[in-house]
Design a protein around this motif. Structure first.
Motif, PDB file in Angstrom:
ATOM      1  N   MET A 123       0.848  -1.195   0.000  1.00 35.11           N
ATOM      2  CA  MET A 123       0.000   0.000   0.000  1.00 35.11           C
ATOM      3  C   MET A 123       0.880   1.241   0.000  1.00 35.11           C
ATOM      4  SD  MET A 123      -2.785   1.282   2.824  1.00 35.11           S
ATOM      5  CE  MET A 123      -3.863  -0.114   2.535  1.00 35.11           C
ATOM      6  N   PRO A 124       0.603   2.193  -0.909  1.00 40.20           N
ATOM      7  CA  PRO A 124       1.373   3.435  -0.891  1.00 40.20           C
ATOM      8  C   PRO A 124       1.263   4.133   0.468  1.00 40.20           C
ATOM      9  CG  PRO A 124       0.049   3.265  -2.874  1.00 40.20           C
ATOM     10  CD  PRO A 124      -0.378   2.151  -1.980  1.00 40.20           C
ATOM     11  N   GLU A 125       2.393   4.614   0.962  1.00 43.80           N
ATOM     12  CA  GLU A 125       2.370   5.347   2.228  1.00 43.80           C
ATOM     13  C   GLU A 125       2.278   6.845   1.933  1.00 43.80           C
ATOM     14  OE1 GLU A 125       4.691   3.770   5.406  1.00 43.80           O
ATOM     15  OE2 GLU A 125       4.938   1.828   4.436  1.00 43.80           O
ATOM     16  N   GLY A 126       2.226   7.640   3.002  1.00 41.99           N
ATOM     17  CA  GLY A 126       1.885   9.037   2.849  1.00 41.99           C
ATOM     18  C   GLY A 126       2.751   9.815   1.885  1.00 41.99           C
ATOM     19  N   HIS A 127       4.049   9.514   1.810  1.00 38.99           N
ATOM     20  CA  HIS A 127       4.920  10.291   0.934  1.00 38.99           C
ATOM     21  C   HIS A 127       4.508  10.154  -0.523  1.00 38.99           C
ATOM     22  CE1 HIS A 127       6.624   6.359   0.233  1.00 38.99           C
ATOM     23  NE2 HIS A 127       7.457   6.852  -0.655  1.00 38.99           N
ATOM     24  N   SER A 128       4.093   8.941  -0.939  1.00 41.93           N
ATOM     25  CA  SER A 128       3.701   8.731  -2.326  1.00 41.93           C
ATOM     26  C   SER A 128       2.457   9.527  -2.682  1.00 41.93           C
ATOM     27  CB  SER A 128       3.436   7.233  -2.580  1.00 41.93           C
ATOM     28  OG  SER A 128       4.628   6.491  -2.571  1.00 41.93           O
ATOM     29  N   VAL A 129       1.487   9.559  -1.778  1.00 40.37           N
ATOM     30  CA  VAL A 129       0.234  10.252  -2.066  1.00 40.37           C
ATOM     31  C   VAL A 129       0.473  11.758  -2.162  1.00 40.37           C
ATOM     32  CG1 VAL A 129      -2.163  10.556  -1.364  1.00 40.37           C
ATOM     33  CG2 VAL A 129      -1.013   8.389  -0.917  1.00 40.37           C
ATOM     34  N   HIS A 130       1.351  12.285  -1.315  1.00 37.92           N
ATOM     35  CA  HIS A 130       1.691  13.706  -1.426  1.00 37.92           C
ATOM     36  C   HIS A 130       2.382  14.004  -2.748  1.00 37.92           C
ATOM     37  CE1 HIS A 130       0.441  15.536   2.345  1.00 37.92           C
ATOM     38  NE2 HIS A 130       0.816  14.437   2.970  1.00 37.92           N
ATOM     39  N   ARG A 131       3.212  13.093  -3.213  1.00 41.32           N
ATOM     40  CA  ARG A 131       3.886  13.292  -4.500  1.00 41.32           C
ATOM     41  C   ARG A 131       2.875  13.258  -5.651  1.00 41.32           C
ATOM     42  NH1 ARG A 131       9.422  12.671  -4.960  1.00 41.32           N
ATOM     43  NH2 ARG A 131       9.274  11.478  -6.900  1.00 41.32           N
ATOM     44  N   ILE A 132       1.876  12.388  -5.550  1.00 46.43           N
ATOM     45  CA  ILE A 132       0.846  12.347  -6.582  1.00 46.43           C
ATOM     46  C   ILE A 132       0.063  13.652  -6.590  1.00 46.43           C
ATOM     47  CG2 ILE A 132      -1.259  11.188  -7.329  1.00 46.43           C
ATOM     48  CD1 ILE A 132      -0.113   8.610  -6.075  1.00 46.43           C
ATOM     49  N   ALA A 133      -0.282  14.153  -5.401  1.00 51.37           N
ATOM     50  CA  ALA A 133      -1.014  15.416  -5.319  1.00 51.37           C
ATOM     51  C   ALA A 133      -0.190  16.546  -5.944  1.00 51.37           C
ATOM     52  CB  ALA A 133      -1.357  15.738  -3.865  1.00 51.37           C
ATOM     53  N   ARG A 134       1.112  16.547  -5.725  1.00 54.73           N
ATOM     54  CA  ARG A 134       1.973  17.570  -6.320  1.00 54.73           C
ATOM     55  C   ARG A 134       1.991  17.440  -7.841  1.00 54.73           C
ATOM     56  NH1 ARG A 134       7.431  18.464  -2.704  1.00 54.73           N
ATOM     57  NH2 ARG A 134       6.415  19.085  -0.771  1.00 54.73           N
ATOM     58  N   GLN A 135       1.931  16.203  -8.309  1.00 53.01           N
ATOM     59  CA  GLN A 135       1.892  15.983  -9.753  1.00 53.01           C
ATOM     60  C   GLN A 135       0.634  16.615 -10.353  1.00 53.01           C
ATOM     61  OE1 GLN A 135       3.965  15.201 -11.950  1.00 53.01           O
ATOM     62  NE2 GLN A 135       3.632  13.207 -12.904  1.00 53.01           N
ATOM     63  N   PHE A 136      -0.493  16.417  -9.685  1.00 51.66           N
ATOM     64  CA  PHE A 136      -1.734  17.023 -10.162  1.00 51.66           C
ATOM     65  C   PHE A 136      -1.678  18.545 -10.065  1.00 51.66           C
ATOM     66  CE2 PHE A 136      -3.646  12.774  -9.731  1.00 51.66           C
ATOM     67  CZ  PHE A 136      -4.357  12.726 -10.918  1.00 51.66           C
ATOM     68  N   ALA A 137      -1.110  19.053  -8.976  1.00 55.05           N
ATOM     69  CA  ALA A 137      -1.011  20.501  -8.818  1.00 55.05           C
ATOM     70  C   ALA A 137      -0.182  21.124  -9.938  1.00 55.05           C
ATOM     71  CB  ALA A 137      -0.412  20.831  -7.454  1.00 55.05           C
ATOM     72  N   ALA A 138       0.875  20.437 -10.342  1.00 61.55           N
ATOM     73  CA  ALA A 138       1.780  20.978 -11.351  1.00 61.55           C
ATOM     74  C   ALA A 138       1.227  20.855 -12.763  1.00 61.55           C
ATOM     75  CB  ALA A 138       3.132  20.271 -11.265  1.00 61.55           C
ATOM     76  N   ASN A 139       0.392  19.853 -13.016  1.00 61.20           N
ATOM     77  CA  ASN A 139       0.023  19.542 -14.395  1.00 61.20           C
ATOM     78  C   ASN A 139      -1.470  19.586 -14.710  1.00 61.20           C
ATOM     79  OD1 ASN A 139       2.725  18.593 -15.629  1.00 61.20           O
ATOM     80  ND2 ASN A 139       2.619  17.494 -13.688  1.00 61.20           N
ATOM     81  N   PHE A 140      -2.319  19.624 -13.688  1.00 60.25           N
ATOM     82  CA  PHE A 140      -3.759  19.598 -13.929  1.00 60.25           C
ATOM     83  C   PHE A 140      -4.504  20.805 -13.347  1.00 60.25           C
ATOM     84  CE2 PHE A 140      -2.484  15.346 -14.800  1.00 60.25           C
ATOM     85  CZ  PHE A 140      -3.413  14.827 -15.699  1.00 60.25           C
ATOM     86  N   VAL A 141      -4.058  21.302 -12.200  1.00 62.43           N
ATOM     87  CA  VAL A 141      -4.741  22.434 -11.592  1.00 62.43           C
ATOM     88  C   VAL A 141      -4.672  23.640 -12.532  1.00 62.43           C
ATOM     89  CG1 VAL A 141      -4.618  24.129  -9.719  1.00 62.43           C
ATOM     90  CG2 VAL A 141      -4.476  21.695  -9.210  1.00 62.43           C
ATOM     91  N   GLY A 142      -5.819  24.290 -12.716  1.00 65.29           N
ATOM     92  CA  GLY A 142      -5.908  25.415 -13.637  1.00 65.29           C
ATOM     93  C   GLY A 142      -6.333  25.020 -15.033  1.00 65.29           C
ATOM     94  N   HIS A 143      -6.472  23.717 -15.277  1.00 62.13           N
ATOM     95  CA  HIS A 143      -6.858  23.222 -16.601  1.00 62.13           C
ATOM     96  C   HIS A 143      -8.267  22.630 -16.570  1.00 62.13           C
ATOM     97  CE1 HIS A 143      -2.766  23.518 -18.330  1.00 62.13           C
ATOM     98  NE2 HIS A 143      -2.367  23.254 -17.094  1.00 62.13           N
ATOM     99  N   ARG A 144      -8.967  22.755 -17.698  1.00 61.62           N
ATOM    100  CA  ARG A 144     -10.261  22.102 -17.834  1.00 61.62           C
ATOM    101  C   ARG A 144     -10.019  20.613 -18.072  1.00 61.62           C
ATOM    102  NH1 ARG A 144     -14.846  24.468 -17.952  1.00 61.62           N
ATOM    103  NH2 ARG A 144     -13.818  26.478 -18.376  1.00 61.62           N
ATOM    104  N   VAL A 145     -10.770  19.778 -17.377  1.00 64.91           N
ATOM    105  CA  VAL A 145     -10.491  18.335 -17.370  1.00 64.91           C
ATOM    106  C   VAL A 145     -11.700  17.550 -17.878  1.00 64.91           C
ATOM    107  CG1 VAL A 145      -9.783  16.372 -15.963  1.00 64.91           C
ATOM    108  CG2 VAL A 145      -8.980  18.671 -15.369  1.00 64.91           C
ATOM    109  N   ALA A 146     -11.452  16.699 -18.849  1.00 67.53           N
ATOM    110  CA  ALA A 146     -12.465  15.738 -19.284  1.00 67.53           C
ATOM    111  C   ALA A 146     -12.353  14.522 -18.379  1.00 67.53           C
ATOM    112  CB  ALA A 146     -12.238  15.351 -20.743  1.00 67.53           C
ATOM    113  N   VAL A 147     -13.438  14.155 -17.735  1.00 67.92           N
ATOM    114  CA  VAL A 147     -13.435  13.045 -16.777  1.00 67.92           C
ATOM    115  C   VAL A 147     -14.314  11.930 -17.316  1.00 67.92           C
ATOM    116  CG1 VAL A 147     -13.835  12.361 -14.388  1.00 67.92           C
ATOM    117  CG2 VAL A 147     -13.180  14.728 -14.909  1.00 67.92           C
ATOM    118  N   SER A 148     -13.757  10.737 -17.382  1.00 65.83           N
ATOM    119  CA  SER A 148     -14.510   9.590 -17.891  1.00 65.83           C
ATOM    120  C   SER A 148     -14.168   8.360 -17.078  1.00 65.83           C
ATOM    121  CB  SER A 148     -14.193   9.346 -19.367  1.00 65.83           C
ATOM    122  OG  SER A 148     -12.806   9.053 -19.529  1.00 65.83           O
TER     123      SER A 148
END
Length: 328
Positions: free
Chosen positions: A1-26
């Motif tokens: 199971m991913p521990e806390g450090h991995s989930v924070h890194r994933i959140a940073r990935q989204f912040a850097a590449n998805f936040v501020g963008h319109r997202v198609a969700v499927s």
């Protein structure tokens, strides 16, 4: 199971590449189709993690909550930029060690960090293949989903595919607040004195063993099996001692060490738990988990301090590793 450090890194990935963008969700597999329509076409406005859970906010006030659990994983593809919060000045991912120096990236042989870890930053149009968990260049965008993709988040330049999560749901702000309220403190969210006091207060009144308390996400967020074993060894604490019988100074030291180790995990992508290594030993440890931990997965091997064989036992349905001499 991913521990806390991995989930924070994933959140940073989204912040850097998805936040501020319109997202198609499927939902390519169809199991999330109804909830996907509630956030489809909206702009992502925030990305944050608390412990092992991640929350993505959209401009209609709704949030996507994801808990990866034992089998969940994110794959990213497209023109993914490096997370600026963990990049070094020369544009490479920073591998910041305990001594505060920046070294060139060191890839883990088992894929725990850097380009091979879930959510790790990718600079080019790359995708993590499902079976081998290796990087493969993509020839068209967006790539076809691989495997049972529960949720696909797609912008003009980036895509994130989620498979196998324990929890995946759309929540309103009140529901998000209710989920977070049930979680223990997370040093990446709050490492101040109030968070420490909350942790100490809970642990010091519980008859449950300290080993189980550290894994209880309502007591402290983000600690999993690896960090649990390593924190207890670093504190020379018997894992079976009831929380209320652990000296207060030791409980405080556990919290402060968790602040320290989680920061390193977020920065490097690896659960590095050995301090004061010279450069050669550090590089060796970053490249292989066998050289990175004090007790985790070292059952039957001699303790690095006293030479006694490390013990592994089942506790609460999970494997517990500890030294019966140094942690007596």
């Amino acid at each position: 199971m991913p521990e806390g450090h991995s989930v924070h890194r994933i959140a940073r990935q989204f912040a850097a590449n998805f936040v501020g963008h319109r997202v198609a969700v499927s939902s390519p597999q169809g199991r999330f189709a109804a909830d996907a329509t509630r956030i489809d076409g909206h702009v992502m406005t925030d990305a944050k993690a608390v412990g092992k859970q991640m929350f993505l906010e959209f401009d209609n006030g709704l949030w996507l909550r994801v808990h990866l659990g034992l089998y969940g994983a994110w794959d990213f593809a497209g023109d993914i930029s490096i997370d600026p919060t963990i990049a070094s000045a020369n544009g490479r991912m920073g591998q910041t060690n305990q001594r505060g120096t920046d070294l060139d990236p060191i890839l883990d042989s088992a894929g725990e960090n850097s380009l091979h870890s879930i959510g790790a930053p990718r600079r080019t149009r790359l995708r993590m293949a499902e079976s081998e968990k290796v990087e493969a260049e993509i020839t068209s965008f967006p790539p076809e989903p691989i495997g049972q993709v529960r949720v696909r988040l797609l912008t003009d330049t980036a895509v994130a595919d989620l498979r196998g999560p324990t929890a995946c749901e759309v929540l309103d702000p009140a529901q998000v607040d209710a989920v977070i309220a049930k979680l223990g403190p997370d040093p990446q969210v709050d490492d101040g004195p109030e968070a420490e006091e909350r942790f100490v207060s809970i642990v010091r009144r519980k008859p449950t063993s300290i080993a189980l308390l550290l894994m209880d996400q309502s007591v402290v967020s983000g600690i999993g099996n690896v960090y649990r074993a390593e924190l207890l060894f670093r504190a020379r604490q018997n894992p079976h001692t009831p929380g209320k019988k652990v000296p207060e100074d030791t409980v405080r030291a556990l919290w402060r060490d968790w602040v320290h180790l989680l920061r390193i995990g977020v920065e490097t992508g690896q659960m590095m738990t050995m301090d004061d290594l010279d450069d050669e030993s550090y590089r060796k440890a970053m490249a292989s988990r066998d050289d990175r931990h004090w007790v985790y997965k070292r059952e039957g091997l001699p303790c690095r301090v006293c030479g006694t064989n490390i013990v592994m036992e089942e506790l609460g349905g999970r494997k517990l590793y500890w030294c019966p001499v140094d942690q007596a």
